[in-house]
Design an enzyme around this catalytic site. Structure first.
Site, short mmCIF file in Angstrom:
data_model
loop_
_atom_site.label_atom_id
_atom_site.label_comp_id
_atom_site.label_asym_id
_atom_site.label_seq_id
_atom_site.Cartn_x
_atom_site.Cartn_y
_atom_site.Cartn_z
N HIS A 1 -23.49 26.24 45.35
CA HIS A 1 -23.35 24.84 45.72
C HIS A 1 -23.70 24.66 47.20
CE1 HIS A 1 -20.76 25.56 42.25
NE2 HIS A 1 -20.86 24.27 41.96
N HIS B 1 -25.82 19.37 44.68
CA HIS B 1 -24.43 19.81 44.53
C HIS B 1 -24.32 21.24 43.99
CE1 HIS B 1 -20.20 19.96 43.43
NE2 HIS B 1 -20.58 20.32 42.21
N HIS C 1 9.65 18.00 22.74
CA HIS C 1 10.30 18.80 23.78
C HIS C 1 10.58 20.23 23.35
CE1 HIS C 1 10.62 14.98 25.71
NE2 HIS C 1 11.37 15.42 26.69
#
Length: 676
Positions: A41, A273, A484
Site C-alpha cells: 500500500h 491505495h 444469551h
C-alpha cells in the site's frame, strides 16, 4: 478524487524544504519496498509522510538506540496497511534491527517487515495493527496505562504521550467509535490522533459510503479537535504543539492529505491505495518529488539528519535514567519489576493461602463467584492488576476490594468501567499489556466474546497475557434465553491458536486457572465461568496445581481395570461424577472421571501423560456446549453429551433435562458403548 489536488499539496509541502526532503525519504523507501514486493500500500505512506516527519523530528520523545525505554512516547499505526511508512521511519532513525535489507524484503518470508506491523517482529512496533479500528482502541489502553503508572510512580518516571495515525477505515469500524467514546469520557489527555483525511477508500471516494463530520463527531465525544493541511509542516507543527498542551482531553488533528502524493495519474485516487504504483508511475512520482537517488538509497546528508532525529532523545533518556537511579530504592525496584512483568514474591504465598482456605472450608458456589473469591485473595499481592467489565460488574463479579477504585476522568483508579464496549475493552487491555507495567483483566458474558473476538485473536497473535473473564458460560444461565446462552463459543475460542481457554469445574479449579492466567504473561487466557453453583470436587489437600496439565483423572469409581472414561469441563464435571458413581454401583464397572479445564494445556503434555489420563477404553465427553471438537478425544460425536442447536428460555435445570445433558443420558450412552 479529493478536491485537494496533488499539485496544491506538493506546493504546500515544499514550503518547508527541510521537512519536504526528509519526508521524501519515507515516500521513496515506501515506493521502493512495495515495488520490490510487488505487493503493498504505497498511497498512505506517501500522503502521511509530511506529518510523520514533523512528529518524529519536532515532537516525539524516543531514542532509537534504546527502543524499549519505558518513558518513550508510543506511536501506533492504526491504519496498519501503511506499514511501509513505519518501517521506513524505523530504518531512517536508526533502529538497529530495521536494516535496509529488511525493507528490500518487505512482505517476504522470514522478514520482520510483514504486510501489516506485527508486535514482536521489530523494535518500534508497539502493537499489531491491520484490523482497522483496533490500533486506536489499543492506543486508548496505552494512554490508560500511562496514567495509571504515572499515578503509581510519579511523573518523574512516567510522563509520555501516545500518538496514533488513523484513517477513515478506523473511524468507520464500530470499534473505532467505541474507543473514541471511551477516551473522551475518561479524558485521556496524553492521547493524540493524526487523522489522515484523504477522502479515499478501497471502493473509491469516501462519498460512496462515508459522510461523517469527523471533527464534530469527536468534539461531541469530548475530544480537543483541530484541522490542518496535512502537507504544511508549519501547520502540523503548530497543531501538535497545541495538542500537547491539552491535558484533560484526547486530541484529534484532522489532516487534509492527498493519497499517493506526487504520483502522476494515481495521486488522490483509490488506485494508489492497495497495489504497487508500477515502474512508470513510481518513476513519475519520484520525478515530481524531485527524488533522484537509486532504489533503496538515501542521500548521505538526509540519512545523517534522520539519524540525528533518532538519537536526539538520548540526552532526555539519560536524564530520566539518572532520575530513576536516584529515586527511592523500593520505588525503583517495584517500577522495574512491573515493567519486566515479573510477579512479586508475595504472589506465591497468596495462592497457597487461598488453596488452604478452600480445603479447610470447601465451597459450593458458581465459578463466577469462585473467580471473585480468587481475585479477592490474589489481587492484594498484585498492585499492577487492573480490572474492569463491559457494564456487567454485578454479573461478572470482577470487582474486589483491592481493585475497587474507579477509573474516572482525572483520577486513574484500578477498576475501569468500559461500558457496553466489549471490543474496545479487549483492545484497550491489549494496549495496557503492550505498554507494560499492567496486568489487565476484563469481564463480559461468554456469548459476547463474539463482539470481542478479534481483540482476543490479536492478544493471541501478539503473545501477550491479557486476561478475559467470561461468565454465564452455557445454557445454565437459564431464563435469559438463547440470545444469551453460548453454544458454539467454546469451540470457536479453542480454535484460536495460542489462547488458553479455561473452563474450571469448581472453586479450586477456578483458583488454579486464575493462577495459571496470571503467570502466563506471554499468552492470553480466557476463563469461562458459570452462573449456577457447583460443589467443590477435590477435598484432599495438595500443593499441586492439577489444572496446569490441562486435564487429570479427578476420581475413579469402581474396582478393577478401567472400563470407561468420562471427560468433562466446568459445571458438567459434577454430572459426570454422579453418572460414574451410578455406573460403578449399579453396573459394577470401573469409571474414571477426567476434568479437563484446558484443552490447550492438555494437548501440550507428552503422549504418555495424555494416554494415562484418557485410558485405552471407550470414552464419553460431557459439556453443555457445541459438540464440535470433542471427537478429537472421544473418536465420534455420538459419544458427546452436548448441544446440537441453540438453547431456550427456561430455568437451568429444565434446560439440561430438555437437551439431554443429564447423568441418565451419560449412563444410557455408556451402556450402549459397553453393551450392558
Amino acid at each position: 478524487m479529493s478536491d485537494y489536488s496533488s499539485e496544491t499539496a506538493l506546493e504546500h509541502a515544499k514550503r518547508d524544504a527541510t521537512n519536504f526532503a526528509l519526508a521524501n525519504c519515507i515516500r521513496a523507501l515506501s515506493i521502493d519496498a512495495v515495488e520490490a514486493a510487488n505487493s503493498g500500500h504505497p498511497g498512505a505512506p506517501m500522503g502521511m509522510a509530511d506529518a510523520a516527519t514533523v512528529l518524529f523530528k519536532n515532537h516525539l520523545k524516543f531514542d532509537a538506540s534504546a527502543p524499549d525505554w519505558p518513558d518513550r512516547d508510543r506511536v501506533v499505526l492504526s491504519n496498519g496497511h501503511a506499514s511501509a511508512m513505519l518501517y521506513s521511519l524505523l530504518h531512517l532513525t536508526g533502529y538497529a534491527d530495521m536494516t535496509i535489507d529488511q525493507l528490500r524484503n518487505f512482505r517476504q518470508m522470514g522478514s520482520i517487515t510483514a504486510g501489516h506491523p506485527e508486535y514482536g517482529h521489530a523494535k518500534g512496533i508497539e502493537t499489531t495493527t491491520g484490523p482497522l479500528g483496533q490500533g486506536i482502541a489499543t492506543a486508548v489502553g496505552m494512554a490508560l496505562a500511562e496514567q495509571i503508572m504515572a499515578k503509581d510512580f510519579g511523573t518523574d518516571l512516567v510522563d509520555h504521550h501516545t500518538y496514533v495515525f488513523m484513517g477513515d477505515g478506523c473511524l468507520e469500524e464500530g470499534i473505532g467509535q467505541e474507543a473514541i467514546s471511551l477516551a473522551g469520557h475518561l479524558g485521556l489527555g496524553k492521547l493524540i490522533v493524526l487523522y489522515d483525511d484523504n477522502a479515499i477508500t478501497i471502493d473509491g471516494p469516501t462519498s460512496v459510503s462515508f459522510s461523517d463530520n469527523i471533527p464534530q463527531r469527536l468534539s461531541a465525544c469530548g475530544w480537543h479537535v483541530q484541522s490542518c493541511d496535512g502537507h504544511d509542516a508549519a501547520a502540523l507543527d503548530a497543531a501538535l504543539t497545541a495538542a500537547k498542551s491539552v491535558t484533560d482531553k484526547p486530541s484529534l488533528i484532522a489532516m487534509k492529505t492527498v493519497i499517493g502524493l506526487g504520483a502522476p495519474t494515481k495521486a488522490g485516487k483509490e488506485s494508489s491505495h492497495g497495489a504497487p504504483l508500477g515502474k512508470e508511475e513510481a518513476a513519475g512520482a519520484k520525478a515530481a518529488l524531485g527524488w533522484t537517488a537509486a532504489p533503496f538509497e538515501i542521500p548521505s546528508d538526509l540519512l545523517a539528519q534522520w539519524r540525528a532525529i533518532g538519537s536526539k532523545g538520548k540526552a532526555v533518556r539519560d536524564v530520566w535514567e539518572n532520575r530513576l537511579a536516584k529515586s527511592d530504592e523500593a520505588l525503583q525496584a517495584e517500577f522495574l519489576r512491573r515493567i519486566a512483568h515479573t510477579l512479586p514474591a508475595e504472589f506465591k504465598g497468596a495462592v497457597a493461602e487461598a488453596r488452604k482456605a478452600l480445603f479447610a472450608k470447601p465451597q459450593k458456589v458458581a465459578t463466577r463467584k469462585a473467580s471473585q473469591m480468587a481475585l479477592e485473595a490474589l489481587a492484594p499481592a498484585l498492585p499492577e492488576m487492573i480490572g474492569g467489565s463491559a457494564d456487567l460488574t454485578g454479573s461478572n463479579l470482577t470487582r474486589v476490594a483491592a481493585v475497587d477504585s474507579q477509573y474516572t476522568k482525572g483520577q486513574p483508579g484500578r477498576y475501569i468501567g468500559y461500558g457496553v464496549r466489549e471490543f474496545a475493552m479487549a483492545a484497550a487491555m491489549n494496549g495496557m499489556m503492550t505498554h507494560g507495567g499492567i496486568i489487565p483483566y476484563g469481564g463480559t458474558f461468554m456469548v459476547f466474546s463474539d463482539y470481542a473476538r478479534n481483540g482476543i485473536r490479536l492478544s493471541a497473535l501478539m503473545g501477550i497475557g491479557t486476561i478475559y473473564v467470561m461468565t454465564h458460560d452455557s445454557i445454565g444461565l437459564g431464563e435469559d434465553g438463547p440470545t444469551h446462552q453460548p453454544v458454539e463459543h467454546l469451540a470457536s475460542l479453542r480454535a484460536i491458536p495460542n489462547l488458553l481457554t479455561f473452563r474450571p469445574a469448581d472453586a479450586l479449579e477456578t483458583l488454579e486457572c486464575w493462577e495459571l492466567a496470571i503467570r502466563s504473561r506471554n499468552r492470553p487466557s480466557l476463563l469461562a465461568l458459570s452462573r449456577q453453583a457447583v460443589p467443590q470436587l477435590r477435598l484432599e489437600e495438595t500443593d499441586e496445581n492439577l489444572s496446569a496439565r490441562g486435564a487429570y483423572v479427578l476420581r475413579t469409581f469402581g474396582e478393577g481395570d478401567r472400563a470407561l472414561t468420562l471427560l468433562s469441563t466446568g459445571t458438567e464435571v459434577s454430572l459426570a461424577m454422579e453418572a460414574a458413581e451410578k455406573l460403578a454401583t449399579e453396573k459394577g464397572i470401573s469409571v474414571a472421571v477426567v476434568s479437563m479445564p484446558s484443552w490447550e494445556l492438555f494437548k501440550e503434555q507428552d503422549r504418555d501423560y495424555r494416554m494415562s489420563v484418557l485410558g485405552d477404553c471407550p470414552r464419553i465427553a460431557v459439556e453443555a456446549a457445541s459438540k464440535f471438537g470433542w471427537a478429537t478425544f472421544v473418536g465420534d460425536e455420538d459419544n458427546v453429551i452436548g448441544m446440537d442447536g441453540f438453547g431456550a428460555s427456561a430455568p437451568a435445570e429444565e434446560l439440561y433435562e430438555k437437551f439431554g445433558i443429564t447423568s441418565d443420558a451419560i449412563i444410557a450412552r455408556a451402556c450402549h458403548l459397553l453393551k450392558l
